[in-house]
Design an enzyme around this catalytic site. Structure first.
Site, PDB file in Angstrom:
ATOM      1  N   LYS A  18      44.043  48.026  42.827  1.00  0.00           N
ATOM      2  CA  LYS A  18      43.142  48.269  44.035  1.00  0.00           C
ATOM      3  C   LYS A  18      41.692  47.734  43.725  1.00  0.00           C
ATOM      4  CE  LYS A  18      45.337  52.479  45.728  1.00  0.00           C
ATOM      5  NZ  LYS A  18      45.059  53.912  45.892  1.00  0.00           N
ATOM      6  N   GLY A  19      41.519  46.868  44.660  1.00  0.00           N
ATOM      7  CA  GLY A  19      39.933  46.297  44.510  1.00  0.00           C
ATOM      8  C   GLY A  19      39.101  46.970  45.635  1.00  0.00           C
TER       9      GLY A  19
ATOM     10  N   PHE B 144      38.062  45.679  48.386  1.00  0.00           N
ATOM     11  CA  PHE B 144      38.362  45.639  49.722  1.00  0.00           C
ATOM     12  C   PHE B 144      39.845  45.862  50.024  1.00  0.00           C
ATOM     13  CE2 PHE B 144      34.404  42.996  49.223  1.00  0.00           C
ATOM     14  CZ  PHE B 144      33.468  43.822  50.048  1.00  0.00           C
TER      15      PHE B 144
ATOM     16  N   ARG C 132      44.236  46.146  48.397  1.00  0.00           N
ATOM     17  CA  ARG C 132      45.285  46.375  47.484  1.00  0.00           C
ATOM     18  C   ARG C 132      45.576  45.095  46.807  1.00  0.00           C
ATOM     19  NH1 ARG C 132      48.405  51.642  48.260  1.00  0.00           N
ATOM     20  NH2 ARG C 132      46.868  52.808  49.330  1.00  0.00           N
TER      21      ARG C 132
ATOM     22  N   LYS D 189      46.436  39.334  47.091  1.00  0.00           N
ATOM     23  CA  LYS D 189      45.439  40.268  47.068  1.00  0.00           C
ATOM     24  C   LYS D 189      44.798  40.485  48.660  1.00  0.00           C
ATOM     25  CE  LYS D 189      40.502  40.442  45.094  1.00  0.00           C
ATOM     26  NZ  LYS D 189      39.936  39.977  43.876  1.00  0.00           N
TER      27      LYS D 189
ATOM     28  N   PHE E 114      49.388  34.997  39.125  1.00  0.00           N
ATOM     29  CA  PHE E 114      49.644  36.249  38.624  1.00  0.00           C
ATOM     30  C   PHE E 114      49.325  36.264  37.016  1.00  0.00           C
ATOM     31  CE2 PHE E 114      52.990  38.981  36.433  1.00  0.00           C
ATOM     32  CZ  PHE E 114      52.722  39.920  36.701  1.00  0.00           C
ATOM     33  N   ALA E 115      48.272  37.214  36.617  1.00  0.00           N
ATOM     34  CA  ALA E 115      48.006  37.377  35.325  1.00  0.00           C
ATOM     35  C   ALA E 115      48.700  38.472  34.604  1.00  0.00           C
ATOM     36  CB  ALA E 115      46.464  37.823  35.190  1.00  0.00           C
TER      37      ALA E 115
ATOM     38  N   ASP F 252      28.333  36.293  36.938  1.00  0.00           N
ATOM     39  CA  ASP F 252      28.888  37.442  36.567  1.00  0.00           C
ATOM     40  C   ASP F 252      29.954  37.565  35.469  1.00  0.00           C
ATOM     41  OD1 ASP F 252      28.801  40.298  36.946  1.00  0.00           O
ATOM     42  OD2 ASP F 252      30.092  40.173  38.756  1.00  0.00           O
TER      43      ASP F 252
ATOM     44  N   ASN G  47      35.544  41.237  34.651  1.00  0.00           N
ATOM     45  CA  ASN G  47      36.045  39.902  35.599  1.00  0.00           C
ATOM     46  C   ASN G  47      37.087  39.151  34.859  1.00  0.00           C
ATOM     47  OD1 ASN G  47      34.530  41.015  37.698  1.00  0.00           O
ATOM     48  ND2 ASN G  47      32.725  39.621  37.097  1.00  0.00           N
TER      49      ASN G  47
HETATM   50  P1  AMP Z   1      40.147  43.162  42.178  1.00  0.00           P
HETATM   51  O1  AMP Z   1      40.320  43.428  43.719  1.00  0.00           O
HETATM   52  O2  AMP Z   1      40.376  41.737  41.794  1.00  0.00           O
HETATM   53  O3  AMP Z   1      39.292  44.139  41.661  1.00  0.00           O
HETATM   54  O4  AMP Z   1      41.708  43.794  41.631  1.00  0.00           O
HETATM   55  C1  AMP Z   1      42.086  44.986  41.645  1.00  0.00           C
HETATM   56  C2  AMP Z   1      43.164  45.182  40.431  1.00  0.00           C
HETATM   57  O5  AMP Z   1      44.253  44.246  40.814  1.00  0.00           O
HETATM   58  C3  AMP Z   1      42.613  44.507  38.961  1.00  0.00           C
HETATM   59  O6  AMP Z   1      41.733  45.556  38.398  1.00  0.00           O
HETATM   60  C4  AMP Z   1      44.023  44.041  38.355  1.00  0.00           C
HETATM   61  O7  AMP Z   1      44.365  45.106  37.578  1.00  0.00           O
HETATM   62  C5  AMP Z   1      44.810  43.691  39.404  1.00  0.00           C
HETATM   63  N1  AMP Z   1      44.722  42.409  39.681  1.00  0.00           N
HETATM   64  C6  AMP Z   1      44.001  41.541  40.343  1.00  0.00           C
HETATM   65  N2  AMP Z   1      44.140  40.191  40.462  1.00  0.00           N
HETATM   66  C7  AMP Z   1      45.370  40.052  39.800  1.00  0.00           C
HETATM   67  C8  AMP Z   1      46.112  39.146  39.239  1.00  0.00           C
HETATM   68  N3  AMP Z   1      45.966  37.757  39.678  1.00  0.00           N
HETATM   69  N4  AMP Z   1      47.203  39.237  38.398  1.00  0.00           N
HETATM   70  C9  AMP Z   1      47.410  40.356  37.863  1.00  0.00           C
HETATM   71  N5  AMP Z   1      46.822  41.691  38.355  1.00  0.00           N
HETATM   72  C10 AMP Z   1      45.547  41.437  39.272  1.00  0.00           C
END
Ligand code: AMP
Length: 409
Positions: free
Chosen positions: A155-156, A158, A160, A177, A227-228, A271, A276
């Site tokens: 969850k970020g 703004f 999921r 995202k 996808f990471a 940043d 990040n």
């Molecule tokens: P963020 O909104 O970018 O902070 O994303 C929330 C969470 O989703 C992150 O802390 C990651 O664990 C996961 N996440 C975001 N982007 C990716 C991605 N491209 N690949 C894998 N996990 C991700």
């Protein structure tokens, strides 16, 4: 169902597809992990399972280009595929389609009922973001129906993030995202978000998380991200406390390579911090957040931004700053990887942290090697101009010593 191993191998094959197409950094040095041992296997998989993307045909293999088969179909219709074995390709596609992307929890619909409002006016126009309209690199038109939804990744601020697979072949695995427009507008960051998306869409480097495309509906923006597979670097750092010099050196080498590329495109990240950074299939580092980055043809900015512990003296003192703030942050990152916390941290007060940064109040524990102390010291210079150039970072003995050997040498 395919195993996690095959998921990651498949993802890796997509990664390699991207790597082949990357216009790498201005540095003549190769990316640190470009010949990671496991990647030769991945390359074989690529040949076997690669997506039937005309742009990746052998005749184009050495030409830099800027997209994947997620492009708009009109951009690719005149070329033909030249893969040697259509049977092997079919096999690959079947396997991609059978990759286990995990269980979808219905979270997007649930969240959408409770969260966010429709938006109107100028800000709404600012956030009507759709990559199919891009003049330079249009993608095909996307919407939520184009994806099989998989497990939640996180969850970020703004919204999921989900693991997804495109329904159309070659069934790409992506991270989708969501960003709620009304919340972006409430926090007055619509310009920043738009800028983040525009910057990331134009970047192609193995250590920079790729943004393949984006689309929106009434309430949300959706980002189709690479996808990471190995998740957040920060989690690894928290788990281990700190990293070995070898592991840190390899990350810093990749960071320096990515920053050389970004600065070559006049992008200052501003940043850099472990939170990040994400990790790809081979554990390779991916810069994943461009929230504070700035496209700076003038190379001069004065806004105060970024994370306190990583701020350079010129930012703390609200002086003009340039891409050299990223050099400083690289020094802070090196220290934090090795020690587990940033060098100027003062938990008692922010003021003290500022003060320590402005004085460059740097202390090394005795456990660090003389080589890395030398490198950190050269990056954490008060005067931006005195900081070690990133190309020199990549040639530094502490970096060269741990860089994996390539097949040629
Ligand atoms: P963020 O909104 O970018 O902070 O994303 C929330 C969470 O989703 C992150 O802390 C990651 O664990 C996961 N996440 C975001 N982007 C990716 C991605 N491209 N690949 C894998 N996990 C991700």
């Amino acid at each position: 169902m395919a195993s996690i191993g095959s998921v990651t191998r498949q993802v890796a094959s997509l990664e390699i597809t991207n790597k082949r197409t990357t216009n790498s950094s201005s540095s003549s040095l190769k990316s640190a992990h470009s010949k990671h041992p496991s990647q030769s296997n991945v390359s074989k998989l690529l040949t076997k399972f690669a997506a039937p993307n005309p742009l990746h045909s052998s005749s184009n293999a050495n030409k830099p280009h800027h997209s994947s088969s997620l492009r708009h179909p009109t951009a690719t219709t005149k070329t033909t595929t030249t893969h040697s074995s259509s049977a092997a390709r079919g096999d690959g596609l079947k396997k991609q389609a059978s990759i286990d992307i995990g269980q979808y929890d219905g979270g997007l619909e649930l969240e959408n009922e409770k969260r966010g409002e429709r938006v109107f006016g100028e800000a709404a126009q600012e956030l009507a973001l759709d990559s199919s309209h891009l003049k330079k690199y249009p993608t095909r038109e996307w919407n939520l129906h184009g994806f099989d939804m998989g497990r939640p990744l996180g969850k970020g601020k703004f919204g999921r993030v989900y693991m997804v697979r495109t329904k159309c072949e070659p069934n790409y695995i992506l991270a989708l995202k969501t960003l709620y427009k009304s919340e972006i507008i409430q926090t007055k960051v619509e310009k920043q978000v738009r800028r983040e998306i525009e910057i990331q869409q134009n970047l192609r480097h193995p250590n920079v998380l790729r943004l393949y495309g984006y689309f929106h509906d009434e309430k949300r923006i959706f980002l189709m991200l690479e996808f990471a597979a190995k998740g957040e670097l920060y989690k690894q750092l928290s788990k281990h406390g700190c990293f070995t010099e070898k592991r840190s050196s390899r990350y810093i080498d990749q960071m320096a390579d990515a920053l050389i590329y970004l600065h070559g495109k006049h992008v200052i990240h501003r940043d850099i911090k472990p939170e990040n950074l994400l990790l790809g299939i081979n554990g390779e580092l991916k810069i994943g957040d461009f929230g504070w980055s700035v496209h700076a043809p003038s190379n001069r900015r004065t806004t105060l931004c970024g994370t306190l512990d990583y701020l350079a003296p010129e930012m703390v003192e609200s002086r003009e700053h340039s891409e050299k703030v990223d050099y400083w942050a690289l020094g802070v990152l090196t220290y934090e990887f090795l020690i587990g916390n940033p060098p100027f941290e003062d938990r008692s007060s922010m003021k003290n942290t500022y003060r320590r940064i402005a004085k460059v109040d740097l202390h090394f524990p005795p456990t660090l090697s003389a080589e890395v102390k030398g490198l950190i010291g050269k990056l954490l210079q008060y005067e931006p101009e005195k900081r070690l150039a990133l190309t020199e970072v990549r040639k530094h003995p502490w970096i060269v010593k741990y860089r994996p050997r390539t097949a040629s040498g």
